[in-house]
Design a protein around this motif. Structure first.
Motif, PDB file in Angstrom:
ATOM      1  N   GLU A 101       0.856  -1.190   0.000  1.00  0.00           N
ATOM      2  CA  GLU A 101       0.000   0.000   0.000  1.00  0.00           C
ATOM      3  C   GLU A 101       0.891   1.239   0.000  1.00  0.00           C
ATOM      4  O   GLU A 101       1.439   1.630   1.024  1.00  0.00           O
ATOM      5  CB  GLU A 101      -0.893   0.012   1.258  1.00  0.00           C
ATOM      6  N   ASP A 102       0.987   1.872  -1.170  1.00  0.00           N
ATOM      7  CA  ASP A 102       1.936   2.977  -1.308  1.00  0.00           C
ATOM      8  C   ASP A 102       1.615   4.165  -0.415  1.00  0.00           C
ATOM      9  O   ASP A 102       2.515   4.852   0.064  1.00  0.00           O
ATOM     10  CB  ASP A 102       1.974   3.456  -2.770  1.00  0.00           C
ATOM     11  N   SER A 103       0.325   4.404  -0.173  1.00  0.00           N
ATOM     12  CA  SER A 103      -0.043   5.610   0.556  1.00  0.00           C
ATOM     13  C   SER A 103       0.019   5.421   2.072  1.00  0.00           C
ATOM     14  O   SER A 103      -0.140   6.371   2.820  1.00  0.00           O
ATOM     15  CB  SER A 103      -1.465   6.024   0.167  1.00  0.00           C
ATOM     16  N   SER A 104       0.270   4.190   2.512  1.00  0.00           N
ATOM     17  CA  SER A 104       0.195   3.912   3.946  1.00  0.00           C
ATOM     18  C   SER A 104       1.525   4.197   4.645  1.00  0.00           C
ATOM     19  O   SER A 104       2.594   3.810   4.162  1.00  0.00           O
ATOM     20  CB  SER A 104      -0.183   2.441   4.149  1.00  0.00           C
ATOM     21  N   GLU A 105       1.434   4.870   5.808  1.00  0.00           N
ATOM     22  CA  GLU A 105       2.647   5.113   6.606  1.00  0.00           C
ATOM     23  C   GLU A 105       3.258   3.790   7.066  1.00  0.00           C
ATOM     24  O   GLU A 105       4.475   3.619   7.055  1.00  0.00           O
ATOM     25  CB  GLU A 105       2.324   5.982   7.827  1.00  0.00           C
ATOM     26  N   ALA A 106       2.392   2.865   7.498  1.00  0.00           N
ATOM     27  CA  ALA A 106       2.894   1.570   7.942  1.00  0.00           C
ATOM     28  C   ALA A 106       3.613   0.854   6.798  1.00  0.00           C
ATOM     29  O   ALA A 106       4.670   0.241   6.995  1.00  0.00           O
ATOM     30  CB  ALA A 106       1.749   0.710   8.478  1.00  0.00           C
ATOM     31  N   GLY A 107       3.034   0.943   5.614  1.00  0.00           N
ATOM     32  CA  GLY A 107       3.661   0.330   4.441  1.00  0.00           C
ATOM     33  C   GLY A 107       5.027   0.935   4.163  1.00  0.00           C
ATOM     34  O   GLY A 107       6.008   0.214   3.915  1.00  0.00           O
ATOM     35  N   ALA A 108       5.112   2.263   4.241  1.00  0.00           N
ATOM     36  CA  ALA A 108       6.391   2.942   4.018  1.00  0.00           C
ATOM     37  C   ALA A 108       7.402   2.551   5.089  1.00  0.00           C
ATOM     38  O   ALA A 108       8.593   2.350   4.799  1.00  0.00           O
ATOM     39  CB  ALA A 108       6.174   4.455   4.033  1.00  0.00           C
ATOM     40  N   ALA A 109       6.914   2.402   6.334  1.00  0.00           N
ATOM     41  CA  ALA A 109       7.817   2.010   7.421  1.00  0.00           C
ATOM     42  C   ALA A 109       8.369   0.601   7.194  1.00  0.00           C
ATOM     43  O   ALA A 109       9.550   0.329   7.457  1.00  0.00           O
ATOM     44  CB  ALA A 109       7.076   2.077   8.762  1.00  0.00           C
ATOM     45  N   TYR A 110       7.528  -0.307   6.672  1.00  0.00           N
ATOM     46  CA  TYR A 110       8.017  -1.658   6.359  1.00  0.00           C
ATOM     47  C   TYR A 110       9.029  -1.617   5.219  1.00  0.00           C
ATOM     48  O   TYR A 110      10.004  -2.376   5.202  1.00  0.00           O
ATOM     49  CB  TYR A 110       6.852  -2.596   6.018  1.00  0.00           C
ATOM     50  N   GLY A 111       8.776  -0.717   4.257  1.00  0.00           N
ATOM     51  CA  GLY A 111       9.736  -0.566   3.165  1.00  0.00           C
ATOM     52  C   GLY A 111      11.112  -0.158   3.685  1.00  0.00           C
ATOM     53  O   GLY A 111      12.138  -0.743   3.317  1.00  0.00           O
ATOM     54  N   ASP A 112      11.115   0.830   4.592  1.00  0.00           N
ATOM     55  CA  ASP A 112      12.372   1.269   5.216  1.00  0.00           C
ATOM     56  C   ASP A 112      13.033   0.115   5.968  1.00  0.00           C
ATOM     57  O   ASP A 112      14.257  -0.071   5.939  1.00  0.00           O
ATOM     58  CB  ASP A 112      12.116   2.398   6.226  1.00  0.00           C
ATOM     59  N   LEU A 113      12.185  -0.634   6.679  1.00  0.00           N
ATOM     60  CA  LEU A 113      12.689  -1.746   7.492  1.00  0.00           C
ATOM     61  C   LEU A 113      13.429  -2.762   6.632  1.00  0.00           C
ATOM     62  O   LEU A 113      14.522  -3.217   6.985  1.00  0.00           O
ATOM     63  CB  LEU A 113      11.490  -2.383   8.221  1.00  0.00           C
ATOM     64  N   VAL A 114      12.836  -3.089   5.478  1.00  0.00           N
ATOM     65  CA  VAL A 114      13.475  -4.067   4.588  1.00  0.00           C
ATOM     66  C   VAL A 114      14.799  -3.506   4.061  1.00  0.00           C
ATOM     67  O   VAL A 114      15.818  -4.202   4.030  1.00  0.00           O
ATOM     68  CB  VAL A 114      12.528  -4.440   3.424  1.00  0.00           C
ATOM     69  N   ASP A 115      14.782  -2.222   3.664  1.00  0.00           N
ATOM     70  CA  ASP A 115      16.026  -1.609   3.170  1.00  0.00           C
ATOM     71  C   ASP A 115      17.112  -1.611   4.246  1.00  0.00           C
ATOM     72  O   ASP A 115      18.282  -1.870   3.970  1.00  0.00           O
ATOM     73  CB  ASP A 115      15.758  -0.172   2.702  1.00  0.00           C
ATOM     74  N   ARG A 116      16.704  -1.317   5.479  1.00  0.00           N
ATOM     75  CA  ARG A 116      17.682  -1.324   6.577  1.00  0.00           C
ATOM     76  C   ARG A 116      18.228  -2.733   6.788  1.00  0.00           C
ATOM     77  O   ARG A 116      19.425  -2.917   6.997  1.00  0.00           O
ATOM     78  CB  ARG A 116      17.020  -0.836   7.874  1.00  0.00           C
ATOM     79  N   PHE A 117      17.334  -3.728   6.705  1.00  0.00           N
ATOM     80  CA  PHE A 117      17.773  -5.107   6.869  1.00  0.00           C
ATOM     81  C   PHE A 117      18.819  -5.467   5.821  1.00  0.00           C
ATOM     82  O   PHE A 117      19.778  -6.188   6.104  1.00  0.00           O
ATOM     83  CB  PHE A 117      16.567  -6.055   6.756  1.00  0.00           C
TER      84      PHE A 117
END
Lengths: 239, 270
Positions: B229-245
């Protein structure tokens, strides 16, 4: 308030109960039977610490007397010690003849303890190796770590719901949030040290305090916990 | 050889399955061949979150019992390439998860995948133990709330003492903290533990903070991992999480009610 206290719950209360217990007793290591010399040294000792010799129970260790004649005037020794404020409660070591003489004088022979002094060299105190257990990681909730026979050293925090136990001292280089029990086999000289006290329970030799009984002013600071006259005392460590 | 990652928490309802679904989806989106396994035998949920519940034929327990092979049981995701789901059995219980069986399935998967994500059930019993036993890394999901934090602490203790790596004395399981359902304004008011409070108690590196968000519930019901879900803050936070991982150094977002407050505190106002 003792974790170790047991209550007899029988329907008829018995007149007595037999239980084993550990005591710290003064041991008098005897090296010669020169009455005058003994008396001289006793007088000197009493001068140094008069309050100490007030019906103080002592055990007479005869390990250093193995080479002396077997005939032994225990009654005389007993009177001498009594006269100087000591109450002999038994003997340790000695030859079979010496032991027999002690029994005749009404002094029981106590079993040899682990840390016997080598009587021939009284100036050398034999060091008993202490086994410390060092834990390099934090102790998490639900974990229990025990250091038998020695100290426990934790490099990290002890979480709420975790338990650290030692026969000796406990050192925590981190926050103590869980339970810490030092001297669990009765050593009242043991202490607990932590970098920040936020414990659920602290205990020394069975005397304990739960979280509720730790004052807010005592919390969140580096502290040592020890017994003073059978009372648990929390002291801040100055940094 | 694939890396095995367990998503675990101790406590239920903190967001393990949501995290597993989005984390696995994010890895696959970034080009890694990824399989996500539902270890919650008897309470199968992952397939619902992933939106593949109507395509389940065989499951994890069938493969363990040699009633089906892996190719039959693996479900290929329709939205994201490189992503596969191994669903749990709904009719069995956790006793079906034998150590030998789980090991055999993981070893087969290790050959063809880059990442194996194990979605752990709640609790510290067999299902949770089997999910973490073979792990190389762990995402520990916590909510900013004392009981959840304590349960995570318990799980960290189990990871450190009862995983295969611990038993063999290998390098310990690498631990990452995922703080889910975080509401910065409530943390500011003191209703919730703050990020710093949780980090101080658990003492493991923070991989991501997922803000409390309506979109998590909506996407769960729709069977779409929230990371999509592109517009979701939670979705964006998971995206960051994966990149950090995967090694990117990104600042944490959604941790402060005022836009700059937390970062200012972190970096001294610069």
């Amino acid at each position: 308030m003792s974790l170790r206290s047991l209550h007899f719950a029988g329907e008829e209360a018995p007149p007595f109960e037999l239980k084993g217990s550990l005591f710290t007793l003064t041991v008098l290591h005897l090296f010669q039977l020169d009455r005058a010399a003994i008396e001289r040294q006793l007088a000197e000792k009493i001068k140094q610490a008069p309050s100490f010799f007030n019906n103080t129970p002592v055990v007479i260790d005869l390990e250093g007397m193995a080479d002396s004649p077997d005939s032994f005037d225990f009654n005389g020794l007993y009177e001498l010690l009594r006269a100087h404020g000591m109450v002999p409660v038994g003997i340790r070591n000695g030859t079979p003849m010496q032991q027999a003489a002690a029994r005749l004088a009404g002094l029981p022979v106590l079993p040899e303890s682990r840390a016997t002094n080598n009587g021939k060299k009284p100036e050398r105190t034999e060091s008993v190796p202490v086994h410390s257990r060092i834990v390099n990681h934090p102790i998490r909730s639900g974990q229990q770590i025990y250091a038998p026979d020695g100290d426990l050293i934790v490099l990290g925090a002890v979480s709420a719901g975790a338990e650290v136990i030692a026969d000796g001292n406990i050192h925590i280089y981190g926050v103590l949030r869980g339970r810490a029990l030092a001297g669990v086999r009765g050593d009242a000289e043991t202490r607990i040290f932590c970098q920040s006290l936020e414990a659920e329970l602290v205990s020394i030799a069975g005397r304990y305090r739960i979280s509720e009984q730790i004052e807010p002013s005592e919390r969140g600071k580096a502290a040592q916990i020890h017994l003073v006259e059978d009372r648990l005392v929390i002291e801040h460590l100055n940094r | 050889m694939a890396t095995v990652i367990v998503v675990t928490s101790g406590k239920g309802g903190v967001g393990k399955t949501t995290t597993s679904a989005s984390f696995a989806t994010g890895l696959a989106q970034r080009g890694y061949r990824t399989v996500v396994i539902d270890f919650d035998v008897g309470l199968r949920n992952l397939d619902l979150i992933m939106g593949c519940e109507r395509r389940v034929v065989y499951d994890f327990v069938n493969v363990i019992n040699n009633e089906a092979n892996l190719n039959q049981a693996l479900i290929r995701d329709k939205r994201v390439e490189n992503l596969y789901i191994l669903p749990a059995s709904q009719t069995r219980d956790k006793e079906a998860l034998t150590k030998e069986g789980v090991e055999r399935v993981l070893n087969e998967l290790r050959v063809g995948f880059d990442y194996i994500v194990c979605d752990s059930p709640a609790g510290i019993e067999r299902g949770a133990l089997m999910a973490l036993y073979f792990a190389d890394q762990a995402l520990v999901v916590t909510n900013p709330e004392v009981s959840s934090v304590r349960d995570s602490d318990r799980i960290l203790g189990i990871l450190a003492s009862r995983s295969l790596r611990a038993e063999q004395g290998d390098e310990p399981v690498k631990e990452h903290l995922v703080l889910a359902r975080y509401a910065p304004e409530r943390a500011d008011r003191g209703d919730m533990l703050s990020v710093d409070d949780v980090l101080e108690i658990l003492g493991i590196p923070l991989l991501g903070v997922i803000p409390e968000s309506q979109s998590v519930l909506q996407s769960s019901n729709a069977g779409v991992p929230v990371i999509l879900e592109d517009s979701s803050e939670a979705g964006a936070a998971y995206g960051d999480l994966v990149d950090r991982f995967l090694g990117k150094n990104l600042p944490h977002r959604f941790t402060s009610s005022q836009k700059k407050g937390f970062l200012q505190r972190l970096f001294g106002g610069s």
